[in-house]
Design a protein around this motif. Sequence first.
Motif, PDB file in Angstrom:
ATOM      1  N   UNK A 146     -11.099  11.497  -0.196  1.00 56.45           N
ATOM      2  CA  UNK A 146     -11.239  12.414  -1.333  1.00 56.45           C
ATOM      3  C   UNK A 146     -10.928  11.711  -2.650  1.00 56.45           C
ATOM      4  N   UNK A 147     -10.581  10.449  -2.584  1.00 51.90           N
ATOM      5  CA  UNK A 147     -10.373   9.680  -3.810  1.00 51.90           C
ATOM      6  C   UNK A 147      -9.048   9.951  -4.500  1.00 51.90           C
ATOM      7  N   UNK A 157      -7.616   9.890   1.355  1.00 51.85           N
ATOM      8  CA  UNK A 157      -8.175   8.686   0.742  1.00 51.85           C
ATOM      9  C   UNK A 157      -9.665   8.848   0.486  1.00 51.85           C
ATOM     10  N   UNK A 182      -1.944   2.332 -14.028  1.00 52.88           N
ATOM     11  CA  UNK A 182      -2.885   1.301 -13.622  1.00 52.88           C
ATOM     12  C   UNK A 182      -3.518   0.591 -14.808  1.00 52.88           C
ATOM     13  N   UNK A 189      -0.930  16.954 -10.856  1.00 53.88           N
ATOM     14  CA  UNK A 189      -1.280  18.306 -10.394  1.00 53.88           C
ATOM     15  C   UNK A 189      -2.512  18.279  -9.507  1.00 53.88           C
ATOM     16  N   UNK A 190      -3.536  17.560  -9.990  1.00 53.01           N
ATOM     17  CA  UNK A 190      -4.792  17.499  -9.249  1.00 53.01           C
ATOM     18  C   UNK A 190      -4.610  16.766  -7.911  1.00 53.01           C
ATOM     19  N   UNK A 200     -15.943  13.788   2.028  1.00 51.58           N
ATOM     20  CA  UNK A 200     -15.512  14.589   0.883  1.00 51.58           C
ATOM     21  C   UNK A 200     -15.271  13.592  -0.240  1.00 51.58           C
ATOM     22  N   UNK A 222      -0.799  15.735 -15.700  1.00 49.56           N
ATOM     23  CA  UNK A 222      -2.019  16.468 -15.406  1.00 49.56           C
ATOM     24  C   UNK A 222      -2.706  15.927 -14.151  1.00 49.56           C
ATOM     25  N   UNK A 223      -2.761  14.591 -14.058  1.00 50.01           N
ATOM     26  CA  UNK A 223      -3.465  14.037 -12.903  1.00 50.01           C
ATOM     27  C   UNK A 223      -2.653  14.276 -11.633  1.00 50.01           C
ATOM     28  N   UNK A 265      -4.238  -0.118 -22.138  1.00 47.67           N
ATOM     29  CA  UNK A 265      -2.780  -0.034 -22.042  1.00 47.67           C
ATOM     30  C   UNK A 265      -2.336   1.404 -21.769  1.00 47.67           C
ATOM     31  N   UNK A 312      -5.105  18.711  -4.213  1.00 48.95           N
ATOM     32  CA  UNK A 312      -6.086  18.224  -3.232  1.00 48.95           C
ATOM     33  C   UNK A 312      -5.394  17.849  -1.930  1.00 48.95           C
ATOM     34  N   UNK A 317     -12.729   6.182  -6.304  1.00 50.05           N
ATOM     35  CA  UNK A 317     -11.962   5.022  -5.870  1.00 50.05           C
ATOM     36  C   UNK A 317     -11.373   5.223  -4.483  1.00 50.05           C
ATOM     37  N   UNK A 358       2.258   3.661 -22.562  1.00 48.19           N
ATOM     38  CA  UNK A 358       1.997   3.663 -21.124  1.00 48.19           C
ATOM     39  C   UNK A 358       2.024   5.096 -20.619  1.00 48.19           C
ATOM     40  N   UNK A 359       0.852   5.625 -20.280  1.00 48.07           N
ATOM     41  CA  UNK A 359       0.798   7.004 -19.812  1.00 48.07           C
ATOM     42  C   UNK A 359       0.536   7.066 -18.320  1.00 48.07           C
ATOM     43  N   UNK A 360      -0.082   6.040 -17.822  1.00 46.35           N
ATOM     44  CA  UNK A 360      -0.453   6.057 -16.431  1.00 46.35           C
ATOM     45  C   UNK A 360      -0.075   4.692 -15.868  1.00 46.35           C
ATOM     46  N   UNK A 380      -0.242  10.718 -14.736  1.00 50.27           N
ATOM     47  CA  UNK A 380       0.140  11.612 -15.819  1.00 50.27           C
ATOM     48  C   UNK A 380       0.446  12.965 -15.182  1.00 50.27           C
ATOM     49  N   UNK A 425      -2.201   1.912  -3.299  1.00 48.33           N
ATOM     50  CA  UNK A 425      -2.646   2.094  -4.682  1.00 48.33           C
ATOM     51  C   UNK A 425      -2.688   0.804  -5.479  1.00 48.33           C
ATOM     52  N   UNK A 426      -1.682  -0.060  -5.275  1.00 46.16           N
ATOM     53  CA  UNK A 426      -1.528  -1.217  -6.160  1.00 46.16           C
ATOM     54  C   UNK A 426      -1.970  -2.537  -5.538  1.00 46.16           C
TER      55      UNK A 426
END
Lengths: 528, 528
Positions: free
Chosen positions: B297-298, B295, B232, B341-342, A227, B338-339, A296, B346, A232, B228-230, B336, B187-188
């Motif tokens: 599923x990204x 993972x 990474x 929520x997604x 899926x 919005x992200x 940024x 999922x 990433x 800074x919104x996100x 963010x 993630x990091x």
Amino acid sequence: MWQSSAAAGRLLLCSGRSWLQLRGYSSTVISGKTVEDGVLSSFRSICGEDGVSLGQAVREQHGKDESVHRCCPPDVVVFPRCVEEVSALARVCHSHRLPIIPFGTGTGLEGGVGAVKGGVCFSLRKMDAVLDLHPEDFDVTVEPGVTRKALNAYLRDTGLWFPVDPGADASLCGMAATSASGTNAVRYGTMRENVLNLEVVLADGSVLHTAGKGRRPRFPLRLINLIVKNSRPAFSFRKTAAGYNLTNLLVGSEGTLGIITKTTLRLYGVPEATASAVCSFPSVQAAVDSTVQVLQAGVPIARIEFLDDVMIDACNRFSSLNYPVTPTLFLEFHGSERSLEEQVSTTEEITQSNGGADFQWARDAETRSRLWKARHDAWYASLALRPGCKAYATDVCVPLSRLPQIIVETKEDLIENRLTGPIAGHVGDGNFHCVMVVNPDDPDELHRVHLFTQRLARRALAMDGTCTGEHGVGLGKRSLLCEEMGDPAMRAMQSVKEALDPLNLMNPGKVLQPGGPGDAQQLFLHLD
Amino acid sequence: MWQSSAAAGRLLLCSGRSWLQLRGYSSTVISGKTVEDGVLSSFRSICGEDGVSLGQAVREQHGKDESVHRCCPPDVVVFPRCVEEVSALARVCHSHRLPIIPFGTGTGLEGGVGAVKGGVCFSLRKMDAVLDLHPEDFDVTVEPGVTRKALNAYLRDTGLWFPVDPGADASLCGMAATSASGTNAVRYGTMRENVLNLEVVLADGSVLHTAGKGRRPRFPLRLINLIVKNSRPAFSFRKTAAGYNLTNLLVGSEGTLGIITKTTLRLYGVPEATASAVCSFPSVQAAVDSTVQVLQAGVPIARIEFLDDVMIDACNRFSSLNYPVTPTLFLEFHGSERSLEEQVSTTEEITQSNGGADFQWARDAETRSRLWKARHDAWYASLALRPGCKAYATDVCVPLSRLPQIIVETKEDLIENRLTGPIAGHVGDGNFHCVMVVNPDDPDELHRVHLFTQRLARRALAMDGTCTGEHGVGLGKRSLLCEEMGDPAMRAMQSVKEALDPLNLMNPGKVLQPGGPGDAQQLFLHLD
């Protein structure tokens, strides 16, 4: 991605005597070269009659890369078919003290493949199998003859891809050896972040795996049922704290520590959606400021490429386009449909606030591919500015915040010194190239180019940057490397080299052993 | 994060004679130890009277980490205040052939700080400055006394943070030395991906920078004005192809190649939004399958931690919670609004399709922090299962696809062998720990634990995994490292060690030099 030379072949070409001859071996003259019979028969018994070549054309083809460094052919080229043959050949070279130069596709840019001390070129193109694809773990193992395009063609139906994309269709093991990079690095990283394991043959013929032996069984392709919605996978997919990190010691070692015979790579899911765009800016500062702000703001942008006015003009002429002749960004976004929307709106907001205009979108594959072809053809577009000239690409990289200043200063420097050097850059990484188009018959111009590249590198170093972001050191940047790293770090590198290759057989004369102050100058005096 | 020992101090404690005395130096008995006077006065002249300690309590405090390895105190502890003092002290040790053991916070887990051959412990806690914060480039340089929590406290008002979080509040240079990791690695990344440059003092006192000398001026904090919104920044922020990658050679070298006196780290923007959740599953397989699918599923998930039924029961008791006693995932999402929520939708879809239930959300900081405190207290919760017992954490890591199988097999092995080993794991990385709670006075149980840990490690190796995902090799895993890497790779590591530390003074006896087959067993026979 392994490379060629300037100080090149003096031992051979100037003295007219080969490395073998100089060591007093009984020998036969073959193809204008002197090679010992016993060594050749050993080579032939290992990789067959057609696995050993002394032909001048073959040797010359393997004595240069795509850089300006002069061709420096090896004494002999061997074509092993498997790691066992590489190891056996290395053992013969080791016992006869012959230099070993690994050769992938010869697409390097810093003179890495030239046989500056003669010796044996190991052309690895016959080892071209894709091994051990593990789609469920997002990794694959390839032999050195597999290029990045061949791998991506192989992966086409799997939903996976490998993103690192230097301009050339380089071999993946060569890319590992030179720590290659490209336009996607801002999102996906360079080879440093994407090589998980290496199989390496050392100068004495011993074979090691840098991150443990691969033991998993291979999964047949038909089992794949992924899926993949985004591009990433997990970050630290093959986490380990097991001893010294030999993998990243070999990545970027440019064939000077060992021959890479297998590379295990991290793969990525093909993004659900992709969008590309071109945007023009009133000034270099505005374009680069936008880049810094987009990053940024945390936009996970896939590509953000800068072309200055001179470069966009060259591309317009070469690729029959009509972009405004101003500083320009080429952009690409990868993600789910929903995340793409967010990325794009943030980016448009930022570019507009910096005076960006003419935002041209490309969603369909054909338009996107036309757009990126123009970017990838920048090298040829630059050359076409001055027919009959040669090109050399600088490769500095600085912290993002210093990018506007260094690009502005560099453009001024180019103008002051009447040099043609259109700029293209992976500005998301702080890395940019001046493609220096130079008349090889004009010593004054060559000298001005040399001084310019030195000034540019030192400007980058003063900003905590590096003289090479992705092309490597090879022959051309050995003295700059010393300036960048300082004596204690150079001594550490030298002692690591001596530890793994005590006889200095692996690609001698590259990365380390600077040729003194005249080193970089030779680069431009040896254009042929 | 530098560590302690089992084979520990035999030279000193068994013979009753110190390393110095064995070398025939004129000496004075101080604090029950024999130390040469001239050496001590040299130390005192470098870092002052109060910078040198021979007190038994101080030496014992510096002879052990948080592992089960027995305390093995150094002959003397020095407290340098700057890199010049570290270098001068190293030169004294070098000329007198004294072992050097770097010490950060002593929170390691594999016996890395024990003075197994006596010598001088370099406690680096007085060097505790945060240097060169570059918010616009998302990086900071710290001295070895700065811990991860201290750095994040320092960064509080900048909108930036450093995510790598081993359980303990370890020093960042120690974390670099041991290639530490933690819950955010999925993630990091780990320290390998987040260390940009190191200042290192080698055994002979020379000082080098692994990625070039830092030259940028420091920006005052008030200049910070980030969008800074996100969370990474760009992936390959400090791209370089300049020579051998000394940075990643030193990261994870566990003090055996040099003393890390400064670390430049990649920082991240504090995420706009964060959400945590706990979800229960009907089986181990279902929980781990969900992890793999999330993972694949990204989903750029920040944390995905697995606790088995035994561990969740322990946590419930210890932290007064009432989660269902079944295999459980603790999750965290950054991004963010919005992200997020997604990501969440999922993930919910995937977990539900695997029978996940009781999805408990935590959006506010207080509930989130309560949730993660329970996870971070897992070690103490495990110990509380059997009062009076000691704990040892296994640390295998396998490719993601093999995770369900290895966890299921490992749980069966624990039950069959009547062992208490609640499981907690950074399953997004394929890394998990069995916290073995063992009665130190029961030789039969110790023996069963030893055999279990060997079987577990070999099970991981057979799956192309590693015996240590994040705790390092130290003393406890030297023989397993040999099994994992094979002889040629071990010889390469050994020769790199000899190249940078020819006298074997840097933290001798760790990582390399396996003690033979009895090595791992000693671990459990030396609980004290």
